[in-house]
Design a protein around this motif. Structure first.
Motif, PDB file in Angstrom:
ATOM      1  N   HIS A 154       0.861  -1.187   0.000  1.00 18.44           N
ATOM      2  CA  HIS A 154       0.000   0.000   0.000  1.00 18.44           C
ATOM      3  C   HIS A 154       0.894   1.232   0.000  1.00 18.44           C
ATOM      4  O   HIS A 154       1.859   1.321   0.761  1.00 18.44           O
ATOM      5  CB  HIS A 154      -0.920   0.027   1.229  1.00 18.44           C
ATOM      6  N   TYR A 155       0.551   2.178  -0.881  1.00 20.41           N
ATOM      7  CA  TYR A 155       1.388   3.355  -1.039  1.00 20.41           C
ATOM      8  C   TYR A 155       1.573   4.056   0.305  1.00 20.41           C
ATOM      9  O   TYR A 155       0.609   4.438   0.960  1.00 20.41           O
ATOM     10  CB  TYR A 155       0.779   4.316  -2.076  1.00 20.41           C
ATOM     11  N   ARG A 156       2.834   4.169   0.725  1.00 23.29           N
ATOM     12  CA  ARG A 156       3.252   4.794   1.977  1.00 23.29           C
ATOM     13  C   ARG A 156       2.643   4.133   3.223  1.00 23.29           C
ATOM     14  O   ARG A 156       2.596   4.741   4.290  1.00 23.29           O
ATOM     15  CB  ARG A 156       2.990   6.296   1.967  1.00 23.29           C
ATOM     16  N   GLY A 157       2.194   2.886   3.078  1.00 25.28           N
ATOM     17  CA  GLY A 157       1.647   2.140   4.207  1.00 25.28           C
ATOM     18  C   GLY A 157       2.658   1.134   4.735  1.00 25.28           C
ATOM     19  O   GLY A 157       3.860   1.201   4.420  1.00 25.28           O
ATOM     20  N   ALA A 158       2.180   0.200   5.533  1.00 30.59           N
ATOM     21  CA  ALA A 158       3.037  -0.853   6.082  1.00 30.59           C
ATOM     22  C   ALA A 158       3.694  -1.618   4.932  1.00 30.59           C
ATOM     23  O   ALA A 158       3.042  -1.963   3.948  1.00 30.59           O
ATOM     24  CB  ALA A 158       2.219  -1.793   6.948  1.00 30.59           C
ATOM     25  N   GLY A 159       4.974  -1.857   5.034  1.00 31.82           N
ATOM     26  CA  GLY A 159       5.709  -2.579   4.005  1.00 31.82           C
ATOM     27  C   GLY A 159       6.252  -1.692   2.899  1.00 31.82           C
ATOM     28  O   GLY A 159       7.062  -2.127   2.096  1.00 31.82           O
ATOM     29  N   TYR A 160       5.819  -0.444   2.858  1.00 28.56           N
ATOM     30  CA  TYR A 160       6.311   0.495   1.849  1.00 28.56           C
ATOM     31  C   TYR A 160       7.714   0.939   2.233  1.00 28.56           C
ATOM     32  O   TYR A 160       7.990   1.223   3.389  1.00 28.56           O
ATOM     33  CB  TYR A 160       5.377   1.709   1.758  1.00 28.56           C
ATOM     34  N   GLU A 161       8.597   0.989   1.238  1.00 30.67           N
ATOM     35  CA  GLU A 161       9.957   1.490   1.440  1.00 30.67           C
ATOM     36  C   GLU A 161      10.292   2.451   0.308  1.00 30.67           C
ATOM     37  O   GLU A 161       9.673   2.394  -0.764  1.00 30.67           O
ATOM     38  CB  GLU A 161      10.961   0.328   1.404  1.00 30.67           C
ATOM     39  N   ALA A 162      11.259   3.300   0.532  1.00 30.51           N
ATOM     40  CA  ALA A 162      11.739   4.160  -0.551  1.00 30.51           C
ATOM     41  C   ALA A 162      12.128   3.264  -1.719  1.00 30.51           C
ATOM     42  O   ALA A 162      12.797   2.254  -1.530  1.00 30.51           O
ATOM     43  CB  ALA A 162      12.926   4.988  -0.084  1.00 30.51           C
ATOM     44  N   GLY A 163      11.657   3.586  -2.890  1.00 34.22           N
ATOM     45  CA  GLY A 163      11.948   2.771  -4.064  1.00 34.22           C
ATOM     46  C   GLY A 163      10.858   1.772  -4.407  1.00 34.22           C
ATOM     47  O   GLY A 163      10.897   1.178  -5.481  1.00 34.22           O
ATOM     48  N   SER A 164       9.887   1.587  -3.526  1.00 34.46           N
ATOM     49  CA  SER A 164       8.762   0.714  -3.867  1.00 34.46           C
ATOM     50  C   SER A 164       8.058   1.295  -5.084  1.00 34.46           C
ATOM     51  O   SER A 164       7.822   2.495  -5.158  1.00 34.46           O
ATOM     52  CB  SER A 164       7.759   0.628  -2.711  1.00 34.46           C
ATOM     53  N   ASN A 179      -4.301   1.600  -5.909  1.00 37.28           N
ATOM     54  CA  ASN A 179      -3.012   1.681  -5.227  1.00 37.28           C
ATOM     55  C   ASN A 179      -1.889   1.990  -6.219  1.00 37.28           C
ATOM     56  O   ASN A 179      -1.023   2.830  -5.945  1.00 37.28           O
ATOM     57  CB  ASN A 179      -2.716   0.373  -4.484  1.00 37.28           C
ATOM     58  N   ALA A 180      -1.906   1.355  -7.393  1.00 35.80           N
ATOM     59  CA  ALA A 180      -0.884   1.632  -8.411  1.00 35.80           C
ATOM     60  C   ALA A 180      -0.950   3.094  -8.832  1.00 35.80           C
ATOM     61  O   ALA A 180       0.084   3.754  -8.977  1.00 35.80           O
ATOM     62  CB  ALA A 180      -1.077   0.712  -9.612  1.00 35.80           C
ATOM     63  N   LEU A 181      -2.153   3.614  -9.005  1.00 34.92           N
ATOM     64  CA  LEU A 181      -2.296   5.025  -9.381  1.00 34.92           C
ATOM     65  C   LEU A 181      -1.828   5.951  -8.260  1.00 34.92           C
ATOM     66  O   LEU A 181      -1.299   7.032  -8.525  1.00 34.92           O
ATOM     67  CB  LEU A 181      -3.740   5.330  -9.774  1.00 34.92           C
ATOM     68  N   ASP A 182      -1.987   5.525  -7.015  1.00 37.58           N
ATOM     69  CA  ASP A 182      -1.498   6.325  -5.890  1.00 37.58           C
ATOM     70  C   ASP A 182       0.017   6.522  -5.962  1.00 37.58           C
ATOM     71  O   ASP A 182       0.535   7.554  -5.532  1.00 37.58           O
ATOM     72  CB  ASP A 182      -1.873   5.685  -4.556  1.00 37.58           C
ATOM     73  N   TYR A 183       0.733   5.552  -6.538  1.00 40.56           N
ATOM     74  CA  TYR A 183       2.186   5.672  -6.670  1.00 40.56           C
ATOM     75  C   TYR A 183       2.584   6.835  -7.587  1.00 40.56           C
ATOM     76  O   TYR A 183       3.708   7.323  -7.524  1.00 40.56           O
ATOM     77  CB  TYR A 183       2.796   4.364  -7.197  1.00 40.56           C
ATOM     78  N   LEU A 184       1.657   7.311  -8.404  1.00 33.82           N
ATOM     79  CA  LEU A 184       1.975   8.443  -9.282  1.00 33.82           C
ATOM     80  C   LEU A 184       2.157   9.733  -8.496  1.00 33.82           C
ATOM     81  O   LEU A 184       2.621  10.736  -9.049  1.00 33.82           O
ATOM     82  CB  LEU A 184       0.907   8.584 -10.362  1.00 33.82           C
ATOM     83  N   GLU A 185       1.847   9.704  -7.208  1.00 39.85           N
ATOM     84  CA  GLU A 185       2.148  10.844  -6.332  1.00 39.85           C
ATOM     85  C   GLU A 185       3.652  11.131  -6.349  1.00 39.85           C
ATOM     86  O   GLU A 185       4.072  12.273  -6.153  1.00 39.85           O
ATOM     87  CB  GLU A 185       1.667  10.570  -4.909  1.00 39.85           C
ATOM     88  N   ASP A 186       4.464  10.110  -6.631  1.00 42.65           N
ATOM     89  CA  ASP A 186       5.912  10.301  -6.706  1.00 42.65           C
ATOM     90  C   ASP A 186       6.314  11.206  -7.877  1.00 42.65           C
ATOM     91  O   ASP A 186       7.462  11.636  -7.964  1.00 42.65           O
ATOM     92  CB  ASP A 186       6.633   8.958  -6.825  1.00 42.65           C
ATOM     93  N   LEU A 187       5.378  11.501  -8.774  1.00 43.14           N
ATOM     94  CA  LEU A 187       5.636  12.397  -9.909  1.00 43.14           C
ATOM     95  C   LEU A 187       5.204  13.837  -9.621  1.00 43.14           C
ATOM     96  O   LEU A 187       5.305  14.702 -10.495  1.00 43.14           O
ATOM     97  CB  LEU A 187       4.891  11.892 -11.153  1.00 43.14           C
ATOM     98  N   ALA A 188       4.724  14.106  -8.425  1.00 43.07           N
ATOM     99  CA  ALA A 188       4.125  15.405  -8.088  1.00 43.07           C
ATOM    100  C   ALA A 188       5.056  16.586  -8.339  1.00 43.07           C
ATOM    101  O   ALA A 188       4.607  17.646  -8.761  1.00 43.07           O
ATOM    102  CB  ALA A 188       3.662  15.417  -6.629  1.00 43.07           C
ATOM    103  N   LYS A 189       6.332  16.438  -8.101  1.00 42.23           N
ATOM    104  CA  LYS A 189       7.254  17.558  -8.219  1.00 42.23           C
ATOM    105  C   LYS A 189       8.032  17.551  -9.544  1.00 42.23           C
ATOM    106  O   LYS A 189       8.939  18.355  -9.738  1.00 42.23           O
ATOM    107  CB  LYS A 189       8.213  17.569  -7.041  1.00 42.23           C
ATOM    108  N   ASP A 190       7.645  16.650 -10.457  1.00 42.15           N
ATOM    109  CA  ASP A 190       8.293  16.592 -11.764  1.00 42.15           C
ATOM    110  C   ASP A 190       7.936  17.819 -12.600  1.00 42.15           C
ATOM    111  O   ASP A 190       6.937  18.488 -12.337  1.00 42.15           O
ATOM    112  CB  ASP A 190       7.845  15.343 -12.532  1.00 42.15           C
ATOM    113  N   GLU A 191       8.720  18.072 -13.634  1.00 39.51           N
ATOM    114  CA  GLU A 191       8.397  19.141 -14.575  1.00 39.51           C
ATOM    115  C   GLU A 191       7.032  18.881 -15.218  1.00 39.51           C
ATOM    116  O   GLU A 191       6.262  19.802 -15.459  1.00 39.51           O
ATOM    117  CB  GLU A 191       9.477  19.234 -15.652  1.00 39.51           C
ATOM    118  N   ARG A 192       6.751  17.615 -15.519  1.00 44.67           N
ATOM    119  CA  ARG A 192       5.414  17.198 -15.968  1.00 44.67           C
ATOM    120  C   ARG A 192       4.795  16.412 -14.818  1.00 44.67           C
ATOM    121  O   ARG A 192       4.930  15.209 -14.738  1.00 44.67           O
ATOM    122  CB  ARG A 192       5.492  16.282 -17.197  1.00 44.67           C
TER     123      ARG A 192
END
Length: 191
Positions: free
Chosen positions: A49-59, A90-103
């Motif tokens: 789960h995005y930023r939940g239990a078991g989540y690590e940097a790079g997940s 949950n997979a779409l939640d991982y797109l939060e990692d793109l929040a600070k991208d140019e796009r």
């Protein structure tokens, strides 16, 4: 320029109708000239789960980087209880990692949508929810969104869609995703 399309979707069941539908639409984008990557149910099932239990940097890094480099995305989700499955959300939640991208998020990307379910009501409510998510992520949903009623025998064992209505919708989603991605990419490059 090579147009890159990322497919995201499926269920925890190997060979699910949802993933077969995704692969058919993605194959159409590929036949139009896109380079296609698929993140199906098997991959999505391994994501914590995005930023939940078991989540690590790079997940989810492979998924996030593929979308970062993509010109278009195709999302296929089953309709569970009137909306998309938690697996796909949950997979779409991982797109939060793109929040600070140019796009950021899905900005500047064409997004084809496929909703599958046993009934029409669930496919439509799932499709509408996915369109809202894509808008929230700044993506450009394609005009056609496929609503596929699932049943045993819709796809042959080798992945051929045996119903014309479903096949034509899925091919159109793949074609529009490719063409939308190509058009948006040409705006970015000034071509």
């Amino acid at each position: 320029m090579t147009i890159r399309i990322v497919g995201i979707g499926g269920t925890v069941n190997p060979g699910s109708t949802t993933e077969q539908a995704l692969r058919l639409a993605a194959a159409q984008a590929g036949s139009e000239g896109a380079e296609v990557s698929i993140f199906g149910g098997e991959y999505l099932g391994t994501l914590p789960h995005y930023r939940g239990a078991g989540y690590e940097a790079g997940s989810g890094a492979e998924l996030v980087e593929a979308v970062r480099q993509a010109h278009g995305v195709i999302v296929a989700a089953p309709g569970y209880h009137g909306t998309l499955s938690g697996l796909v959300k949950n997979a779409l939640d991982y797109l939060e990692d793109l929040a600070k991208d140019e796009r950021p998020y899905l900005d500047g990307r064409a997004v084809g949508l496929i909703a599958t379910a046993y009934g029409d009501q669930a496919t439509m409510s799932t499709l509408l929810t996915m369109r809202s998510i894509v808008h929230a992520l700044r993506g450009w949903p394609t005009p056609m969104g496929a609503t596929i009623r699932t049943y045993h025998g819709l796809f042959s064992p080798d992945g051929e869609c045996l119903e014309d209505r479903a096949r034509l919708q899925l091919e159109l989603v793949g074609r529009q995703t490719f063409r939308g991605a190509r058009a948006l990419a040409s705006l970015d490059t000034g071509a």
